[in-house]
Design an enzyme around this catalytic site. Structure first.
Site, mmCIF file in Angstrom:
data_model
loop_
_atom_site.group_PDB
_atom_site.id
_atom_site.type_symbol
_atom_site.label_atom_id
_atom_site.label_comp_id
_atom_site.label_asym_id
_atom_site.label_seq_id
_atom_site.Cartn_x
_atom_site.Cartn_y
_atom_site.Cartn_z
ATOM 1 C CG ASP A 93 45.231 29.350 42.398
ATOM 2 O OD1 ASP A 93 44.355 29.827 43.144
ATOM 3 O OD2 ASP A 93 45.947 30.053 41.656
ATOM 4 C CG ASP A 149 41.748 34.152 39.613
ATOM 5 O OD1 ASP A 149 41.046 34.013 38.602
ATOM 6 O OD2 ASP A 149 41.293 34.545 40.706
ATOM 7 C CG ASP A 165 49.365 30.946 39.911
ATOM 8 O OD1 ASP A 165 49.623 32.160 39.799
ATOM 9 O OD2 ASP A 165 48.348 30.534 40.500
#
Length: 334
Positions: free
Chosen positions: A38, A40, A210
């Site tokens: 990922d 961001d 995240d």
């Protein structure tokens, strides 16, 4: 036409304490690995979309309203994103001055990426964001020479500049509520890799994330890394999903080196990672004809209790998106 916007004041970053630089040399194993990550909240601590919308678009208050609509299920991620991008009125090149001060890259990402390059480990960004924006950010923070080694799997963008202003549109990768089905993208890679392989094998798939919106892609991976203290880890703990926590990409590098040596151990089970995902691993052949599949070493009873992803990955239509960083993304997990 948009007015000139002064980048927000940013407190000077404190210098990192002195440390020994990670060894990024070739580790000398033959384990075939590919990384998907990922963007961001994972490679960067902040959200690129927030920097755009808060400074050049609808602003933080309107964005919060739209995030609430998304969170409540009133509107889809794609619908909300279309409105957010439509609010932007800034030339493409002009928006990056703000990002230079608004974003912080993981302190050890560049070393990890160099390690991947030196070990022929493909590193792919997989994101619900806009590919041209992510590429521009990477070019600035790690340099164009290293950035070119990273494949970005994300939505495209169309920015039209005219006397009436600047119009931004997302060119969605898939026809779905998210615009980009990360799980589908990983499976497309698997299919291609299998066809290109001489013996039908594909690399071990590692996913790094995240937020809960990363779950669709995470369930297709063999090994999952979740940033410590954030919502993906919380979800894994709550639902008994095995994962490897990390604070920085230096932690990931240490674990990848351990995992890569598994196939070179003659006795299966000695040092066997407990964080494999048998569900993802079962479908593919092992990366060496002489090796024994990880799941073959487990008895049926143990296999059932091993790292099997719970039904919550496939049954619910959505996952509460406020658990994610970024635009509070609602993530279908089917």
């Amino acid at each position: 036409m948009p007015i000139a916007i002064t980048p927000p004041a940013v407190e000077p970053k404190q210098a990192r304490p002195a440390f020994q630089r990670a060894n990024t040399a070739n580790m000398g194993t033959k384990r075939k690995i590919i990384c998907f990550s990922d963007f961001d909240g994972t490679i960067f601590m902040q959200d690129t979309g927030h920097a755009l919308f808060d400074n050049f678009g609808c602003g933080p208050e309107k964005r919060k309203v739209l995030a609430h609509q998304l969170e409540s299920g009133e509107r889809s991620f794609r619908e909300v994103s279309d409105e957010l991008y439509a609010s932007l009125d800034v030339p493409f090149e002009d928006c990056f001055e703000v990002m230079k001060t608004a974003l912080d890259i993981d302190p050890d990402f560049q070393d990890f990426h160099e390690f991947c390059v030196n070990n022929s480990i493909p590193f792919n960004v997989i994101s619900a964001g806009l590919k041209p924006v992510l590429r521009k950010v990477l070019d600035h923070f790690i340099g164009e020479e290293m950035s070119k080694h990273i494949e970005i799997v994300a939505n495209d963008a169309k920015v039209t500049e005219s006397d009436d202003g600047n119009k931004w549109e997302a060119v969605w990768r898939h026809e779905c509520e998210l615009g980009h089905d990360k799980a589908r993208s990983i499976n497309e890679y698997k299919a291609t890799a299998r066809m290109e392989s001489e013996n039908g094998t594909v690399p071990m798939i590692i996913f790094i994330g995240d937020g809960v919106s990363d779950l669709p892609a995470a369930r297709e991976a063999d090994v999952l890394f979740a940033r410590r203290g954030l919502k993906l880890e919380d979800y894994c703990v709550e639902h008994g999903i095995d994962y490897i926590p990390f604070d920085t990409f230096a932690d990931i590098q240490k674990e990848v080196i351990k995992i890569a040596k598994v196939d070179q151990q003659r006795t299966l089970g000695k040092g066997l990672p407990s964080n494999f995902n048998p569900r993802a691993n079962m479908w593919r052949r092992v990366s060496s004809r002489a090796a024994i599949p990880v799941f073959a070493a487990l008895s049926p009873a143990k296999e059932e209790k091993a790292f099997l992803w719970p039904e919550t990955f496939t049954k619910p239509a959505t996952v509460p998106n406020h658990l994610d960083t970024g635009l509070a993304v609602a993530a279908p997990v089917a």
